[in-house]
Scaffold this active site. Structure first.
Site, PDB file in Angstrom:
ATOM      1  N   GLU A 173       0.787  -1.227   0.000  1.00 40.96           N
ATOM      2  CA  GLU A 173       0.000   0.000   0.000  1.00 40.96           C
ATOM      3  C   GLU A 173       0.823   1.284   0.000  1.00 40.96           C
ATOM      4  O   GLU A 173       0.352   2.315  -0.459  1.00 40.96           O
ATOM      5  CB  GLU A 173      -0.934   0.005   1.221  1.00 40.96           C
ATOM      6  CG  GLU A 173      -2.014  -1.060   1.207  1.00 40.96           C
ATOM      7  CD  GLU A 173      -3.053  -0.807   0.128  1.00 40.96           C
ATOM      8  OE1 GLU A 173      -3.548   0.331   0.024  1.00 40.96           O
ATOM      9  OE2 GLU A 173      -3.348  -1.741  -0.638  1.00 40.96           O
ATOM     10  N   SER A 229     -51.974 -34.318  17.167  1.00 45.44           N
ATOM     11  CA  SER A 229     -51.941 -35.308  18.251  1.00 45.44           C
ATOM     12  C   SER A 229     -50.794 -35.099  19.227  1.00 45.44           C
ATOM     13  O   SER A 229     -50.753 -35.757  20.273  1.00 45.44           O
ATOM     14  CB  SER A 229     -51.858 -36.715  17.659  1.00 45.44           C
ATOM     15  OG  SER A 229     -53.017 -37.008  16.916  1.00 45.44           O
TER      16      SER A 229
END
Length: 727
Positions: free
Chosen positions: A84, A434
């Site tokens: 960079e 159920s």
């Protein structure tokens, strides 16, 4: 004349220089106070841990973990500098040679291919300025960089930069990136991993190693070459590093389950509104990371199986998958075939969809489709020609609880969070069918019945206040029975017997049992026996936790502890349990639910390597399929259905649609615990019962071990009744 021109030019130049100097001084004076960086506290992620204190995930505005420069290895620092800002250690904030170099490169390319910003300038831009591309902003950026360099040393600038920079996949700073991409701390990175991270700021999405590993490797090797050119690594180190493939933490490509993290976010937002999203919290959950991952896999496997059985070609994990399938599918129309169609026109109750260049109008069925572009449709033909019906999402949910504490071990709210973040496990209210019946049978036990007490199972007609009409219950498959035991009635899920039992008991005791196990919305209707109330999967599974824990109810909880950034414990939760039912009768019910597995509708789970019990649940027209069950240590509930009330298909019962998912999960989950039977509390006995005559088995007959409250077991033996009936 020429002298006058020179004088005028000199004056003009002086004026321009004076104005420029004044402008620069004015801009410099009005720059932000860079000393604020001394106390800069960037937004950090809150880290979430599972119940074994293992990393689970993180939440917050930004995924970031601040680390000091001392914790960052030199190899990573040099990698970023080489990639960079090669002159970082020599310039004073602005690198004129880099600006000139970038200008030449951009002129040659005819476009912007290189930038001249230093690391310090990038820091200034990201922390103090907007991203607008103007000369004024670039000037402020350069002056800020000079100001930062006058205020801080190079190591502090690097510390701020390396903790601030965005590195893709939602990560900010090198520590977060190291954890996401490699599953380790930044201090443990090797050379090639450091170079890969340093290559990301240029284009985090393009060089994402999860998505584009080849491009990421090319960029990584460029960084390594720059490190070699700058003298940060040797030729040998370079050769070794570039020869290695890109290896990232593959498990991070798919998160365990964002349904869990969403619950945590909601909890924090509600209880800690002021600090919830400042980050920096440590949140310790009850969730088991392994069981959560298992629950995701089991649910997906089971739902894919059901999709194939229903002719659905696939279940999407993202909207993009729907779009891809839409473009690639064959669109020759066939009766009953399922297609992906694109919505082109929307209205309140209908949408117009496009398929194969043709348009069809379909009803929305009440589904919220405002955020959908693609939907499943099924083709059919009538007297008007080809028509389409909308097919809602086939979905499911799975919840798992620790039997003895109520701790939530897993919660999955749907097939794919990315496609549908709605959490059906805690929000979707559906009829349990159920699966509600154990409440009624436990009420019968509390009234003095035993599991071999008899009940008339012949159909009777009852008045249903919800419809204002007479109602006659039917059994699955229209089976008919006469007189059965309570054990058989529950094991085989005989509807007629259960409704008759409810009528015999009365509603008061049944509703009381429901209240005690957390099902507080039961209504005094006979249809209650068939599960016409609505519950969430978490509520129903929590009720079964009470059965498994022999009458002790534990409040489900997800958060164990929350610690703030300073180490202060904001809250710490422990199990909240209380006895709500007597252990003796509850243990008898557990034995009856064990019979569901051994003798009844859940018998396909008989081969599980642990002692388990549970109950199937199926609603009218097979709209909802359930199985809720447990071992002595862990409970789990599974619901399967469409997002609206629509049949899953003929005979798609709980045993067929939900039980396979439950089995797949419990085969692993229950095996994590000891292979124990359910304990026998004081006041209960195990008696071998002859299944033909329902007397105590002895040496003259066979028997099945059954649990009774002491004193309620039969006294007669097989030998006794032979003596009675034999002349």
């Amino acid at each position: 004349m020429s002298k006058k021109i020179l004088i005028y030019l000199s004056i003009l130049t002086g004026i321009l220089l004076t104005l420029l100097t004044g402008y620069l001084i004015l801009v410099y004076i009005n720059l932000p106070n860079v000393r604020l960086l001394e106390s800069w506290s960037p937004p950090q992620a809150s880290v979430v841990y599972d119940y074994r204190d293992r990393y689970y995930g993180d939440i917050g505005v930004q995924k970031r973990y601040y680390v000091s420069i001392e914790e960052i290895p030199d190899k990573l620092i040099y990698a970023f500098v080489a990639a960079e800002d090669r002159n970082f250690f020599r310039h004073r904030g602005v690198d004129l040679s880099a600006i000139l170099r970038a200008l030449i490169a951009n002129l040659r390319a005819g476009r912007v291919v290189q930038g001249g910003s230093t690391i310090t300038q990038q820091l200034a831009k990201n922390l103090f300025l907007t991203r607008e591309r103007t000369i004024g902003r670039k000037i402020r950026e350069a002056l800020l960089a000079l100001k930062i360099e006058r205020t801080f040393d190079k190591r502090k600038i690097l510390e701020l930069y390396l903790n601030q920079i965005y590195l893709g996949n939602g990560t900010y700073g090198v520590e977060a990136a190291a954890r996401v991409y490699f599953g380790k701390s930044v201090r443990d990175l090797n050379l090639e991993e450091a170079a890969l991270l340093a290559g990301l700021p240029k284009a985090p999405s393009r060089f994402n190693p999860f998505v584009n590993p080849e491009l990421a490797e090319t960029r990584r090797n460029y960084v390594l070459r720059r490190m070699l050119e700058e003298g940060y690594i040797t030729r040998e180190e370079y050769e070794v590093a570039v020869s290695k493939p890109v290896v990232v933490r593959q498990s991070n490509r798919f998160r365990l389950s964002d349904y869990v993290l969403d619950l945590v976010r909601e909890y924090l937002a509600e209880k800690y509104e002021d600090i919830a999203f400042q980050g920096g919290l440590k949140i310790y959950l009850t969730v088991d990371r392994d069981l959560q991952s298992l629950a995701v896999r089991s649910l997906r496997k089971g739902l894919l199986r059901l999709a194939r059985m229903n002719g659905i070609p696939f279940l999407p994990e993202t909207e993009e998958e729907m779009a891809e399938y839409y473009r690639s599918q064959k669109t020759e129309l066939r009766e009953g075939k399922v297609y992906v169609a694109r919505i082109v026109v929307r209205s309140e109750d209908k949408v117009e969809v496009e398929l194969g260049g043709k348009r069809f109008t379909v009803e929305t069925l009440g589904l919220p489709l405002s955020d959908r572009e693609y939907v499943f449709v099924r083709a059919f033909r009538d007297f008007e020609g080809w028509r389409m019906e909308l097919l809602p999402d086939l979905q499911g949910a799975l919840v798992s609880l620790d039997v003895h504490t109520g701790a939530i071990r897993a919660v999955v709210g749907g097939y794919s969070y990315a496609y549908s973040p709605y959490n059906r496990a805690v929000r979707s209210k559906r009829q349990p069918g159920s699966a509600i019946k154990p409440v009624i049978y436990l009420a019968a036990l509390l009234k003095g019945e035993t599991q071999i007490s008899s009940i008339d199972a012949r159909p009777r007609t009852f008045y249903d206040p919800t419809t204002g009409q007479e109602w006659t219950p039917k059994n699955y498959g229209d089976e008919e029975y006469t007189v059965v035991t309570l054990r058989e009635a529950l094991a085989k899920s005989i509807n007629t017997a259960t409704v008759n039992l409810l009528d015999k008991l009365g509603f008061e005791i049944v509703l009381s049992v429901g209240d005690r196990v957390g099902l507080t919305n039961l209504k005094p209707y006979y249809s209650l026996a068939l599960g016409t109330v609505e519950v969430t999967p978490l509520q129903l599974t929590s009720a079964y936790q009470v059965f498994a824990n022999l009458g002790i109810r534990c409040r489900p909880y997800l958060i164990r502890k929350i610690v703030d950034g300073s180490g202060n414990v904001l809250e710490e939760n422990v199990p909240q349990c209380e006895r709500v039912l007597p252990p003796q009768e509850t243990r008898v019910l557990v034995d009856m639910l064990r019979a569901v597995i051994l003798e009844g509708t859940g018998r396909s789970a008989r081969n599980l390597p642990r002692v388990v019990a549970g109950k199937t649940g199926t609603t009218d027209e097979y709209m909802d399929a359930w199985f809720i069950g447990f071992s002595p240590y862990i409970a789990a509930g599974v619901w399967v259905g469409y997002d609206i009330k629509k049949t899953l298909g003929d005979r798609m019962s709980g045993a067929r649609a939900a039980l396979p998912i439950w089995k797949d999960f419990m085969a692993v989950a229950a095996a994590k615990y000891p292979n124990d039977d359910f304990p026998l509390p004081e006041g209960t006995v195990v008696v071998p019962i002859n299944p033909k005559d329902y007397v105590v088995a002895d040496e003259t007959c066979e028997g099945i071990d059954m649990v009774f409250v002491e004193g309620t077991q039969p006294k007669l033996t097989c030998s006794d009744i032979r003596g009675i009936f034999t002349p």
